[in-house]
Design a protein around this motif. Sequence first.
Motif, short mmCIF file in Angstrom:
data_model
loop_
_atom_site.label_atom_id
_atom_site.label_comp_id
_atom_site.label_asym_id
_atom_site.label_seq_id
_atom_site.Cartn_x
_atom_site.Cartn_y
_atom_site.Cartn_z
N GLY A 31 -4.26 16.10 -68.52
CA GLY A 31 -4.32 16.06 -67.07
C GLY A 31 -3.34 16.97 -66.37
O GLY A 31 -3.13 16.85 -65.16
N LEU A 32 -2.72 17.90 -67.10
CA LEU A 32 -1.73 18.79 -66.52
C LEU A 32 -2.40 20.04 -65.94
O LEU A 32 -3.42 20.51 -66.46
CB LEU A 32 -0.70 19.21 -67.57
N SER A 33 -1.82 20.57 -64.88
CA SER A 33 -2.28 21.86 -64.34
C SER A 33 -1.52 22.97 -65.06
O SER A 33 -0.30 22.91 -65.23
CB SER A 33 -2.03 21.93 -62.84
N VAL A 34 -2.26 23.98 -65.50
CA VAL A 34 -1.70 25.00 -66.39
C VAL A 34 -2.05 26.39 -65.87
O VAL A 34 -3.20 26.66 -65.50
CB VAL A 34 -2.25 24.85 -67.83
N GLU A 35 -1.04 27.26 -65.85
CA GLU A 35 -1.30 28.68 -65.61
C GLU A 35 -0.87 29.45 -66.86
O GLU A 35 0.05 29.04 -67.57
CB GLU A 35 -0.57 29.20 -64.38
N ASP A 44 -10.86 36.19 -70.91
CA ASP A 44 -10.71 35.69 -72.28
C ASP A 44 -9.69 34.57 -72.38
O ASP A 44 -9.42 34.08 -73.47
CB ASP A 44 -10.30 36.83 -73.22
N GLY A 45 -9.09 34.19 -71.26
CA GLY A 45 -8.07 33.15 -71.29
C GLY A 45 -8.65 31.76 -71.47
O GLY A 45 -9.87 31.57 -71.48
N PRO A 46 -7.79 30.76 -71.64
CA PRO A 46 -8.25 29.39 -71.89
C PRO A 46 -9.04 28.83 -70.71
O PRO A 46 -8.67 29.05 -69.55
CB PRO A 46 -6.94 28.60 -72.09
N PRO A 47 -10.11 28.09 -70.97
CA PRO A 47 -10.87 27.46 -69.89
C PRO A 47 -10.00 26.46 -69.11
O PRO A 47 -9.03 25.90 -69.63
CB PRO A 47 -12.00 26.73 -70.63
N ASP A 48 -10.36 26.27 -67.85
CA ASP A 48 -9.74 25.26 -66.98
C ASP A 48 -8.26 25.53 -66.72
O ASP A 48 -7.49 24.61 -66.45
CB ASP A 48 -9.91 23.86 -67.57
N THR A 49 -7.85 26.80 -66.84
CA THR A 49 -6.49 27.19 -66.47
C THR A 49 -6.58 28.36 -65.50
O THR A 49 -7.61 29.02 -65.37
CB THR A 49 -5.68 27.64 -67.70
N THR A 50 -5.47 28.61 -64.81
CA THR A 50 -5.36 29.82 -63.99
C THR A 50 -4.74 30.91 -64.84
O THR A 50 -3.66 30.72 -65.42
CB THR A 50 -4.47 29.56 -62.76
N VAL A 51 -5.42 32.04 -64.96
CA VAL A 51 -4.99 33.10 -65.89
C VAL A 51 -4.66 34.36 -65.10
O VAL A 51 -5.46 34.83 -64.28
CB VAL A 51 -6.07 33.40 -66.94
#
Length: 453
Positions: A31-35, A44-51
Motif C-alpha cells: 500500500g505504499l506510494s513509490v517513485e 520499462d519501469g515497475p507498474p503502479d509507480t511514478t517513474v
Amino acid sequence: MTSYDVSILTSGHDVADARLHREAAALVAEGLSVEVLGLGDAADGPPDTTVRTWPRAGGVRRAGLAARMAAQAGGRVLVSLDPDSALAAHTAVLASGRELVVDVHEDYAALLADRAWASSFGGLAGRAGHEVVRAFQRIAGRAALTVVADEHVPPLRARRRLVLPNDPDVSMLPEPAEPEATPRALYIGDVRTSRGLLVMLAALRAAPTWRLDVVGPVAPADQDALDALLAADTDLAARVTFHGRRPPREAWCLARGAWAGLLLLHDTPAFREALPSKVGEYLACGLPVVTTDLPRQAAVVRGSAGHGAVGVVVPVGEDEAVGAAVAEHLRAWAADPASLHAMRAPAVAASVRGGDHDDPYARFARTVVDLLTGPTDEDIDADAEIAVTDHDVRIAGDAAEETDAGATPAHDADHGTLHDVHTDVTDAADGTPGIAARISGVFDRFRRPGGGR
C-alpha cells in the motif's frame, strides 16, 4: 517536502532491472506510494509507480546525476541501488532527516579481483578501490536498513541488516508451458564474455538444430567481437536472436515453449559463491538448466532440493571447451527429447512453485513500513554503535582522486562533523567535484568495458 512513501534511486541501473521491479512490486503491495528515479525508458519501469528517467552518464557526470536524483527524490524513505546513489542519498538524508535504505547487490571487494583496471598503477588502483569499497560499506552499514543480496555480501555488520535473495516473483513469470517442436534455449541477463556469451555461441554453432533467445544488454566491450562473429557465420546468426534489454514480464514471456535455460558463468571470485536469480526463474518456468560447475548453482541443478536432477552441469574452462560440452548435451536432447522433458516436472517442484516459500520481498516491504512508522529502541541503541565519520568518506575521496593521479592513496586524519560530510560529498560552490564525484569515478570502473559488471 515529501510526496511519496518511498523513492528508489539508481544512477547505475536501468528501470527495467528485475530486482528493482521485485522490490517496487512488494512495496506497492503493502500500500505504499513509490517513485523510481533511474536510467532508460520510463515505460520499462515497475507498474503502479511514478517513474522518472535520465540518460546514462559516467564518471563525475554520474556522480552529479546521483546527487540530482537524491535532491529531487520526494520519498520519506530513500532506497539506493548502487554505491554512487547511496553516497548521494546519504547526503540527502543527513540534510532532511529522512530514512536511508541501501541495497547492496554484490560483493564489490570480490569484484575488484575480476577487474583488469585494479592492477593499474602497480596495483594502486586496486588498493584505492578497496578504500572506496570500505567507505561505501560503512555508509551502507550506517543506513536505517541495509539490504544485501546474499548472506556473504558485505557489510556483515549493520544497524539493521536484511538478506534479500534474488528469489523469483512468480507474478512476473509465465506458467510452465509445453515445449515447442524446435529445440530452443533461453538466456536472460547481462550479456558479456564472463557471463557465458562466447560459450553460448560456441554451443549453438555445434548444435545446429537448436535456436537461442538472448535477452539483456550486450556489454560494450563485447559488441564488436559479437558483430564480427555473427557476420562471419550466417547460419549461427539466423538461429540466435538478441532481444536487448526488456522489462522482466516481457523478457520472461520468451520462456514459453523454450526447452532449457542457460547459465554459463566463468569461474571468478564474484560468481563462485553466487546463486543468480535466473536459476530459480528458469525452474519456475519449467526449464531444465545447463550450468557451469560453480558450487551453489551446480548443487541446485544436481538435485540438492531432493527432487532429482533439474538439468546438467558442465565443467568450467576455456569458452570453446565449455561450449563443446554444452553442445553435446543439446544434441543428445534433440535426439531424445523425452530425456530432457522428464526433468521439467522436477524443475517446477524444486522452484518456488513447488511448496510453501517465505516471500523475502514481502518481508523487505514490511521492514520499510516499519521505518515509516518510527524508530525502534533497537535502532536507537544501534546508532551509538556504528557511525559513519567524515574520516571514512574523506579516505574514499582521497583514494579515488589519488588513483586517477597514479599516486599512493592518502589518509586524511582531520576528522570533521557530519555536516562536513554533507558539504564535501556534493560538488563545491565553484563546481569542483566533491567526494561523491571522485568516488563515482572508481565505482564507474566496475561497469566499464573490460571490467564491467
